[in-house]
Write a protein that holds these residues in place. Structure first.
Motif, PDB file in Angstrom:
ATOM      1  N   UNK A  26      -4.416 -10.155   0.319  1.00  0.00           N
ATOM      2  CA  UNK A  26      -4.125  -9.851   1.712  1.00  0.00           C
ATOM      3  C   UNK A  26      -4.541 -11.051   2.554  1.00  0.00           C
ATOM      4  N   UNK A  27      -4.175 -11.056   3.809  1.00  0.00           N
ATOM      5  CA  UNK A  27      -4.394 -12.231   4.657  1.00  0.00           C
ATOM      6  C   UNK A  27      -5.879 -12.549   4.842  1.00  0.00           C
ATOM      7  N   UNK A  28      -6.738 -11.523   4.797  1.00  0.00           N
ATOM      8  CA  UNK A  28      -8.181 -11.727   4.952  1.00  0.00           C
ATOM      9  C   UNK A  28      -8.913 -11.910   3.632  1.00  0.00           C
ATOM     10  N   UNK A  29      -8.164 -11.786   2.535  1.00  0.00           N
ATOM     11  CA  UNK A  29      -8.725 -11.865   1.184  1.00  0.00           C
ATOM     12  C   UNK A  29      -9.810 -10.809   0.953  1.00  0.00           C
ATOM     13  N   UNK A  30      -9.544  -9.613   1.498  1.00  0.00           N
ATOM     14  CA  UNK A  30     -10.400  -8.489   1.150  1.00  0.00           C
ATOM     15  C   UNK A  30     -10.166  -8.092  -0.301  1.00  0.00           C
ATOM     16  N   UNK A 102      -4.220  -4.046 -11.282  1.00  0.00           N
ATOM     17  CA  UNK A 102      -5.643  -4.372 -11.167  1.00  0.00           C
ATOM     18  C   UNK A 102      -5.952  -4.798  -9.736  1.00  0.00           C
ATOM     19  N   UNK A 103      -6.938  -4.151  -9.143  1.00  0.00           N
ATOM     20  CA  UNK A 103      -7.364  -4.472  -7.785  1.00  0.00           C
ATOM     21  C   UNK A 103      -8.801  -4.943  -7.823  1.00  0.00           C
ATOM     22  N   UNK A 104      -9.054  -6.154  -7.313  1.00  0.00           N
ATOM     23  CA  UNK A 104     -10.409  -6.667  -7.147  1.00  0.00           C
ATOM     24  C   UNK A 104     -10.741  -6.630  -5.658  1.00  0.00           C
ATOM     25  N   UNK A 105     -11.878  -6.007  -5.330  1.00  0.00           N
ATOM     26  CA  UNK A 105     -12.287  -5.883  -3.924  1.00  0.00           C
ATOM     27  C   UNK A 105     -13.439  -6.839  -3.662  1.00  0.00           C
ATOM     28  N   UNK A 106     -13.274  -7.650  -2.646  1.00  0.00           N
ATOM     29  CA  UNK A 106     -14.202  -8.710  -2.288  1.00  0.00           C
ATOM     30  C   UNK A 106     -15.603  -8.152  -2.022  1.00  0.00           C
ATOM     31  N   UNK A 136      -5.152   4.322  -3.957  1.00  0.00           N
ATOM     32  CA  UNK A 136      -4.913   3.010  -4.570  1.00  0.00           C
ATOM     33  C   UNK A 136      -3.543   2.479  -4.144  1.00  0.00           C
ATOM     34  N   UNK A 137      -2.533   3.340  -4.187  1.00  0.00           N
ATOM     35  CA  UNK A 137      -1.163   2.940  -3.820  1.00  0.00           C
ATOM     36  C   UNK A 137      -1.051   2.622  -2.337  1.00  0.00           C
ATOM     37  N   UNK A 138      -1.777   3.371  -1.499  1.00  0.00           N
ATOM     38  CA  UNK A 138      -1.750   3.100  -0.058  1.00  0.00           C
ATOM     39  C   UNK A 138      -2.322   1.716   0.246  1.00  0.00           C
ATOM     40  N   UNK A 139      -3.407   1.363  -0.438  1.00  0.00           N
ATOM     41  CA  UNK A 139      -4.008   0.037  -0.246  1.00  0.00           C
ATOM     42  C   UNK A 139      -3.001  -1.054  -0.598  1.00  0.00           C
ATOM     43  N   UNK A 150      -0.889  -1.683  10.966  1.00  0.00           N
ATOM     44  CA  UNK A 150      -0.904  -1.710   9.502  1.00  0.00           C
ATOM     45  C   UNK A 150      -2.228  -2.244   8.975  1.00  0.00           C
ATOM     46  N   UNK A 151      -2.781  -3.250   9.645  1.00  0.00           N
ATOM     47  CA  UNK A 151      -4.049  -3.810   9.206  1.00  0.00           C
ATOM     48  C   UNK A 151      -5.195  -2.806   9.349  1.00  0.00           C
ATOM     49  N   UNK A 152      -5.158  -2.034  10.443  1.00  0.00           N
ATOM     50  CA  UNK A 152      -6.169  -0.991  10.612  1.00  0.00           C
ATOM     51  C   UNK A 152      -6.016   0.091   9.543  1.00  0.00           C
ATOM     52  N   UNK A 153      -4.762   0.463   9.275  1.00  0.00           N
ATOM     53  CA  UNK A 153      -4.507   1.472   8.242  1.00  0.00           C
ATOM     54  C   UNK A 153      -4.908   0.949   6.859  1.00  0.00           C
ATOM     55  N   UNK A 154      -4.677  -0.327   6.632  1.00  0.00           N
ATOM     56  CA  UNK A 154      -5.042  -0.940   5.356  1.00  0.00           C
ATOM     57  C   UNK A 154      -6.552  -0.903   5.160  1.00  0.00           C
ATOM     58  N   UNK A 155      -7.282  -1.282   6.195  1.00  0.00           N
ATOM     59  CA  UNK A 155      -8.740  -1.281   6.100  1.00  0.00           C
ATOM     60  C   UNK A 155      -9.261   0.136   5.914  1.00  0.00           C
ATOM     61  N   UNK A 156      -8.647   1.099   6.617  1.00  0.00           N
ATOM     62  CA  UNK A 156      -9.064   2.493   6.476  1.00  0.00           C
ATOM     63  C   UNK A 156      -8.807   2.998   5.055  1.00  0.00           C
ATOM     64  N   UNK A 157      -7.664   2.629   4.477  1.00  0.00           N
ATOM     65  CA  UNK A 157      -7.338   3.041   3.109  1.00  0.00           C
ATOM     66  C   UNK A 157      -8.308   2.422   2.110  1.00  0.00           C
ATOM     67  N   UNK A 158      -8.675   1.181   2.360  1.00  0.00           N
ATOM     68  CA  UNK A 158      -9.598   0.486   1.470  1.00  0.00           C
ATOM     69  C   UNK A 158     -10.980   1.123   1.524  1.00  0.00           C
TER      70      UNK A 158
END
Length: 286
Positions: A26-30, A102-106, A136-139, A150-158
């Motif tokens: 993602x753009x923030x590399x979360x 595979x999802x790696x979370x910062x 997982x799919x929402x992220x 979308x970015x707020x929703x992405x962070x909330x999903x994460x």
């Protein structure tokens, strides 16, 4: 191959080396997301490694075995396995068709919102697969949208995904305090990377600038144990993994894991597990 990450990933910049043709940030590399499919002619083996980022693997097709100091996890189609920060693990993919996500979370994102100690060195299978895979799919769906909503929703999903990880890990909420514990996270990270050395409580006190009493209280408060018990268990976990995955001599494993002698390893091992290292190895390989 089953996974593209083969090195010990500690620092954020090392994730830059992952093949850009299959990685997705993602753009923030979360997060770093990998979706890979193919066919293995033979078993695919990812040797023992660990990383600072939280790893979540969803197997869609194929079968994988994840080996950890605590035992084996068989990961089949539809299964999800969570591999905590700093958790030693080895992965073996069976021959045949495969597809995994595979999802790696910062670790930096995680530390902004929760104590890293809650998921350090833990490996577990997800039981509520449907709810977890939905999150997982929402992220994944939202990670590359740049508009504010979308970015707020992405962070909330994460954050919801991390919350579900905590629930599935069966952590005890009463054993953790909500005040900032960045110092303790740094101490744990230091111990996990220097456990082979003679790192006494006094050494930690000098290195971090806190009294031995203060560091002892942090171990009691956050992990409900004392420092030397934690250090011994960490070394024993590494020894168990080497006994399970290698043919190294017991004396070599003892020194590699920070014990002063083979005799010391044997005594601690028998006290914790009720058997000698040789007996444990024979049992695991039988």
């Amino acid at each position: 191959m089953l996974l593209v990450i083969k090195m010990r990933l500690i620092f954020d910049e090392e994730y830059e080396d992952v093949d850009s043709s299959i990685r997705n940030y993602d753009s923030n590399k979360y997060c770093l997301f990998i979706d890979s499919a193919g066919h293995n002619e033979n078993k695919s083996i990812i040797d023992v490694h660990w990383h600072e980022w939280l790893e979540i693997v969803h197997i869609i097709d194929g079968h994988m075995i994840t080996m950890t100091p605590e035992g084996l996890f068989e990961v089949n189609p539809g299964d999800v396995i969570v591999i905590g920060m700093q958790a030693l693990h080895k992965m073996i993919g069976n021959a045949g068709n495969f597809r995994f996500q595979c999802l790696h979370i910062n670790i930096g994102f995680i530390l902004q919102h929760m104590p890293s100690t809650l998921l350090i060195d833990k490996v577990f299978m997800i039981k509520d697969q449907k709810s977890f895979i939905d999150l997982f799919s929402q992220v994944i769906l939202k990670m590359n949208h740049d508009d504010i909503v979308s970015q707020l929703e992405y962070k909330a999903s994460l954050l919801s995904l991390l919350s579900q990880c905590l629930k599935e890990s069966h952590y005890d909420p009463t054993s953790y305090h909500h005040e900032n514990n960045d110092t303790f996270s740094r101490i744990l990270f230091y111990v996990s990377t220097h456990y082979r050395e003679d790192i006494s409580l006094q050494y930690l006190s000098n290195h971090f600038g806190y009294t031995t009493q203060h560091i002892s209280l942090m171990f009691k408060r956050y992990l409900n144990t004392n420092y030397y018990t934690y250090l011994t268990k960490l070394r024993l976990d590494r020894a168990k993994f080497l006994l399970m995955t290698s043919q190294k001599r017991i004396i070599d494993i003892a020194f590699e894991c920070g014990f002063s002698s083979e005799h010391t390893l044997i005594n601690h091992f028998k006290k914790w597990y009720g058997k000698t290292p040789s007996q444990y190895r024979k049992q695991e390989h039988s």
